[in-house]
Motif scaffolding. Structure first.
Motif, short mmCIF file in Angstrom:
data_model
loop_
_atom_site.label_atom_id
_atom_site.label_comp_id
_atom_site.label_asym_id
_atom_site.label_seq_id
_atom_site.Cartn_x
_atom_site.Cartn_y
_atom_site.Cartn_z
N LEU A 1 0.83 -1.20 0.00
CA LEU A 1 0.00 0.00 0.00
C LEU A 1 0.87 1.26 0.00
CD1 LEU A 1 -2.88 1.17 0.20
CD2 LEU A 1 -2.65 1.04 2.70
N ARG A 2 1.92 1.25 0.80
CA ARG A 2 2.83 2.40 0.89
C ARG A 2 3.53 2.63 -0.45
NH1 ARG A 2 5.36 0.59 4.81
NH2 ARG A 2 4.19 1.59 6.49
N LYS A 3 4.00 1.55 -1.05
CA LYS A 3 4.71 1.68 -2.33
C LYS A 3 3.77 2.19 -3.42
CE LYS A 3 7.72 -0.94 -5.44
NZ LYS A 3 8.38 -2.26 -5.68
N ALA A 4 2.53 1.70 -3.42
CA ALA A 4 1.56 2.16 -4.42
C ALA A 4 1.24 3.64 -4.23
CB ALA A 4 0.29 1.32 -4.32
N ALA A 5 1.17 4.07 -2.98
CA ALA A 5 0.86 5.47 -2.69
C ALA A 5 1.99 6.39 -3.15
CB ALA A 5 0.59 5.65 -1.20
N GLU A 6 3.22 5.93 -2.99
CA GLU A 6 4.37 6.75 -3.38
C GLU A 6 4.39 7.03 -4.88
OE1 GLU A 6 7.58 4.43 -1.95
OE2 GLU A 6 7.41 5.11 0.14
#
Length: 450
Positions: free
Chosen positions: A323-328
């Motif tokens: 989720l964090r990587k997708a948000a970045e």
């Protein structure tokens, strides 16, 4: 007031559960068309002229048993001669010619034995010209439990308690169950021959393998006695299970007992199996609801079928990382949603209260601590998470701070497998009540880049 992120994820989850309503799914799959009874679901079609039928019987088991059974009764009407369906406590009682029998879950009990024996007897009496409609959903493994010769109800139940505490996955559970049973692993299909059998399956297992759903009472069994022994050894409980269980599995592995029926067994000549609903059905419904949302702006939707597996806290770590990587990678103002399906496990180390979804959410709370617009909701589609009244829980970047203000330490609660009181204190349990369906779990993550 419910935070907008939490409200949004709850809407998505409720849309997913609504899409796997068992009554609606069975009603769309089973009908009488003129002089013909028709099964039509997921590309599988079968038809039998009413004029050629002697009797129609309804049998089955699972958390969705009541809703599936009532829908089948509504579709087939007075043509149903009778039947028995094992259901959770609270859903029991007669309906026309069909008896809905309460049975134990997650641990089998004497009522599971009674239901299994009654269904076995009914199918053994079914003959040529009869149609048995089998309605099978998650939870059926425990609700239909007739121990094999030489095994007591208590010995079988103790084996499953040990597997449950060891964090065994559903496939491992079922490999053992099938080889300690009179009804699982295709044995009900064998009992029903020469009747025609239609199995309508609501899947709660990864991959939607019919042989795994409720331990496949109407499906060929690819596992062996040796596989069952391997499961107990892998989880380090082979010498902890009752001696009668070890003895039966060893006798079977040595060839002294007949194996469960395999795909070429004549028992399956009159069988038709159809999946009426799956975890992916629920995931797709959540995604469709997301796509129709107007208040979330531009949202990328990522589906992760089968992602929920293994230890809950480790899976949560991976999910939050995704989720964090997708948000970045987002442009400012855009959002992303991840929808994962499946079922994790918990290796119980502490003495707290919770379930696999609450444990996942608690681990997510630790991962997301201090993050901006990021949130995770994880819950069971059956409305039940472990021995609690919650389906799961919600966590976001503020969860850890809000907990600290109440004197709660998320890491300490996680180590004690004590997620329920943690989220109860924050008002972040997801409580739906029993939903009457079961297609495993969903984890829904949402993030926006400011």
């Amino acid at each position: 007031m419910i935070p907008p992120e939490k409200d949004r994820l709850l809407r998505f989850f409720h849309a997913a559960v609504k899409a796997v309503d068992p009554a609606r799914l069975v009603a769309s799959a089973l009908r009488v068309d003129g002089d013909t009874v028709v099964l039509d679901a997921a590309g599988i079609r079968a038809a039998v002229p009413l004029s050629s039928l002697r009797k129609i019987h309804l049998v089955g088991a699972g958390k969705a048993g009541r809703a599936m059974g009532e829908a089948a009764l509504a579709a087939l009407g007075e043509r149903v001669a009778g039947g028995v369906i094992a259901v959770p406590r609270g859903a029991e009682g007669p309906s026309g010619p069909v008896r809905f029998a309460a049975a134990g879950h997650p641990v089998p009990d004497i009522y599971s034995l009674a239901a299994a024996r009654e269904i076995l007897s009914l199918l053994e009496r079914a003959g040529k010209g009869d149609l048995a409609v089998a309605l099978v959903s998650g939870g059926g493994s425990a609700m239909l439990s007739a121990p094999a010769a030489g095994i007591t109800v208590e010995e079988k139940a103790e084996t499953f308690r040990l597997l449950l505490r060891a964090g065994a996955d559903i496939a491992s559970f079922n490999a053992v169950r099938k080889h300690l049973s009179e009804v699982k692993g295709g044995l009900l299909a064998r009992a029903a021959r020469p009747a025609t059998v239609w199995a309508l399956l609501l899947s709660d297992v990864p991959g939607d393998d019919p042989s795994v759903i409720a331990s496949g009472p109407f499906s060929p069994d690819p596992t062996t006695y040796a596989d069952a022994i391997g499961v107990l050894e892998r989880y380090g409980i082979f010498y902890a299970v009752p001696s009668a269980v070890r003895r039966r599995l060893a006798d079977g592995a040595a060839g002294n007992l007949p194996e469960t029926p395999k795909p070429d067994d004549p028992a399956f000549l009159g069988m038709t199996s159809a999946l009426v609903g799956t975890n992916r059905t629920a995931m797709d419904a959540a995604a469709l609801r997301m796509a129709r949302e107007q208040d979330a702006g531009s949202t990328a939707i990522v589906l992760l079928p089968g992602f929920l597996r293994g230890e809950a806290r480790e899976c949560a770590h991976s999910f939050c990382g995704r989720l964090r990587k997708a948000a970045e990678a987002l442009s400012p103002g855009d959002a992303v949603a991840l929808i994962a399906g499946g079922e994790t496990t918990v290796n119980v180390r502490g003495g707290g209260k919770g379930g696999r979804n609450q444990e996942f959410a608690l681990a997510a709370a630790v991962e997301l601590a201090g993050e901006g617009a990021m949130a995770v909701l994880t819950a069971g589609t059956d409305g039940i998470d472990g021995p609690t009244d919650a389906a799961g829980a919600y966590a976001d970047g503020t969860t850890a701070a809000r907990a600290a203000a109440l004197g709660l330490d998320p890491v300490a609660h996680l180590e004690n497998n004590d997620a329920y009181p943690f989220f109860e204190a924050l008002g972040d349990l997801v409580v739906t009540g029993t939903t009457g369906t079961n297609v495993a779990d969903l984890a829904i993550g949402w993030a926006r880049k400011d």
